[in-house]
Design an enzyme around this catalytic site. Structure first.
Site, mmCIF file in Angstrom:
data_model
loop_
_atom_site.group_PDB
_atom_site.id
_atom_site.type_symbol
_atom_site.label_atom_id
_atom_site.label_comp_id
_atom_site.label_asym_id
_atom_site.label_seq_id
_atom_site.Cartn_x
_atom_site.Cartn_y
_atom_site.Cartn_z
ATOM 1 N N HIS A 56 0.827 -1.209 0.000
ATOM 2 C CA HIS A 56 0.000 0.000 0.000
ATOM 3 C C HIS A 56 0.867 1.268 0.000
ATOM 4 O O HIS A 56 0.392 2.336 0.351
ATOM 5 C CB HIS A 56 -0.902 0.034 1.229
ATOM 6 C CG HIS A 56 -1.744 -1.179 1.393
ATOM 7 N ND1 HIS A 56 -2.605 -1.610 0.414
ATOM 8 C CD2 HIS A 56 -1.854 -2.062 2.412
ATOM 9 C CE1 HIS A 56 -3.204 -2.708 0.839
ATOM 10 N NE2 HIS A 56 -2.774 -3.009 2.032
ATOM 11 N N HIS A 218 -6.910 -4.453 -1.131
ATOM 12 C CA HIS A 218 -6.138 -5.686 -1.045
ATOM 13 C C HIS A 218 -6.309 -6.573 -2.248
ATOM 14 O O HIS A 218 -6.151 -7.784 -2.169
ATOM 15 C CB HIS A 218 -6.514 -6.466 0.208
ATOM 16 C CG HIS A 218 -6.106 -5.776 1.444
ATOM 17 N ND1 HIS A 218 -6.965 -4.989 2.154
ATOM 18 C CD2 HIS A 218 -4.907 -5.694 2.059
ATOM 19 C CE1 HIS A 218 -6.313 -4.479 3.190
ATOM 20 N NE2 HIS A 218 -5.084 -4.873 3.144
#
Lengths: 330, 202
Positions: A56, A218
């Site tokens: 991320h 995700h």
């Protein structure tokens, strides 16, 4: 699948070695996976610790520095860190004024941070936690693990970080962090699935000419699939999904966030559409931030986060910050 | 195997067999996870059980309870995600319940695992029917009353029964209706745990 890596097993460690090389203002422990601002612990200051799966970037390691996080612990790709990392990070940055854990609402992050908080308290640290859960795509939260934590994490870390930097006590920093969570909502869109190094192929199948609405960060599929839409239509859909849930009475901070593989040319164009929708819906905009901040590896797409801010939150947002990925005012 | 012969060596063999099974099935677990999660369950379990085996080799406990607590601690420290705390808690709580007895019976192991499963339910806030590891664990522990084979069969059946369920916990829950039609990776790895238990007991 071509990737700029050696082997999947060392992707996270290799990235941390690179962060250490690029950022001497941070202490990067690549082996134990803890990133700490070099001047920590800062005397008389509440410490902020966050962490979550890798993939991320720049979240969270890129937000370590004066005015934001004191430490971050990156887990494996899309997998939360383990309690040992969090306890190590907390111990490294605690000045005796307490530690605030900023936790995104994903089961793994919640459970590991919960265990870490117990372990840290056993060691005599004062720990508070705030749970970020801003994703409006998760509608029927009574039947799920609750809303996911996504883009609002940046707002929480920046605003609570500024409050801590000003010397506010733990209870106040925690209360402000909660206020930011309650004032923030996000919605994400994927134009392509991402590829994790370990799997080596896209995490879900998204045919050309289609997009996923309501994705998390995700690589999990979203809530709904549709034929490809224009930037104009996507902005309408995303902003309206947020406004159906959050009716701002105050001006908003706007984050137009790239998922990793969408160029800034497209993100700025999308930001213009988001601004247009907000103007049409008569929502006042205080500040707008555009860029790749809470990404999902090489996923193409974007998310929008709105946070309604009063005078104090806006002042803390504007306060100086000096981290690898976010810096202004110093 | 008679009921009074479950010593520390038996539990070490179980953990080693579980590690081998996870290693063998890692790609399948990851494939199941990519359908409704984030495609890392196989790798995460592999990393955790490799650490379990390493720790048991370095320091061989002399009691069944200590083998399970050590294994649980390793899983919490190495797996991450939801699987680390949940599997770690399952084994740690089971181990603590077994105490420091040098040998335990199948019924005592069942009581220990029952306590472990209760701890997992409490930690994760899930119940059978939510499409999680509990859908394999709960029937398996109940069937352990009868035999190791029955427990393995019940776990496998429980894992298969997650296919038509809608996920209510964990990352798969974000898919809502779209989680239906896929076998839960956590229930599948739990079934592996009981398959290997039956394997080493045979």
């Amino acid at each position: 699948m071509k990737m700029l890596i050696n082997v999947p097993e060392t992707v996270v460690t290799d990235a941390l070695r690179g962060m250490a090389a690029a950022h001497p203002e941070l202490v990067v422990d690549a082996e134990n996976r803890v990133i700490v601002r070099r001047d920590a612990p800062v005397a008389d200051k509440v410490a902020l610790v966050s962490g979550g799966g890798s993939g991320h970037e720049p979240l969270h390691g890129g937000f370590v520095g004066p005015g934001m996080l004191d430490a971050a612990c990156p887990g494996e790709v899309f997998t939360s860190p383990v309690p040992d990392q969090m306890v190590r990070a907390a111990a490294a940055v605690d000045s005796g004024n307490g530690v605030l854990f900023v936790v995104k609402n994903y089961t793994g992050d919640v459970l590991n941070f919960q265990m870490a908080a117990e372990l840290a308290e056993d060691e005599g640290l004062q720990v508070a936690s705030v749970l970020v859960n801003d994703d409006v795509a998760v509608t029927d939260s009574t039947f799920t693990a609750g809303r996911r934590g996504t883009g609002a994490t940046l707002f929480v870390e920046k605003i609570a970080g500024a409050a801590a930097e000003e010397g506010m006590p733990l209870e106040r920093v925690e209360a402000l962090a909660r206020q930011v969570v309650e004032s923030s909502r996000s919605f994400g869109v994927a134009l392509s699935a991402c590829t994790t190094p370990a799997k080596g192929s896209p995490t879900f199948d998204l045919p050309a000419g289609e997009l996923e609405l309501g994705v998390g960060i995700h690589g999990e599929p979203g809530r709904e699939r549709r034929a490809m839409m224009t930037s104009h239509e996507i902005a309408d859909f995303a902003v309206d999904a947020i406004l159906a849930d959050l009716q701002p009475r105050l001006p908003v901070l706007v984050l137009v966030n790239g998922m990793g593989a969408t160029p800034l040319l497209e993100l700025y164009g999308f930001a213009a559409e988001v601004r247009r929708v907000l103007d049409e819906r008569e929502v006042a905009v205080a500040r707008t931030l555009v860029g790749n901040y809470v990404t999902s590896l090489d996923m193409a797409g974007c998310s929008v986060t709105l946070c309604q801010v009063d005078g104090e939150l806006l002042r803390l947002w504007e306060a100086p910050v000096e981290t690898p990925a976010l810096r202004w005012g110093r | 195997m008679s009921d009074s012969e479950l010593d520390a060596a038996f539990f070490v063999r179980w953990m080693v067999a579980a590690a081998a099974a996870v290693e063998r099935e890692a790609d399948r677990l990851t494939e199941l996870d990519s359908a409704i999660g984030d495609a890392d369950h196989g790798n995460n379990m592999q990393r955790g059980f490799a650490a379990v085996v390493k720790a048991l080799e370095a320091d061989a406990p002399t009691a069944p309870g200590a083998v399970l607590t050590s294994a649980g601690r390793q899983l919490i420290s190495t797996v991450g995600g939801a699987s680390g705390p949940l599997y770690g808690t399952l084994l740690r709580r089971s181990g603590k319940t077994l105490g420091d007895a040098a040998q335990v019976t199948r019924q005592e192991l069942r009581a220990g695992l029952r306590a472990g499963v209760d701890a997992v339910m409490q930690l994760g806030g899930a119940a059978p029917g939510d499409k999680t590891m509990l859908d394999a664990l709960v029937p398996a522990v109940a069937a352990l009353e009868t035999s190791f084979e029955a427990a393995a069969a019940a776990a496998e059946e429980g894992a298969l029964a997650t296919v038509p369920m809608r996920a209510r916990k964990g990352r798969a829950s974000y898919l809502g209706e779209r989680s239906i039609g896929h076998q839960d990776p956590g229930a599948t790895s739990s079934a592996l745990l009981f398959a290997t238990l039956a394997e080493v007991a045979a």
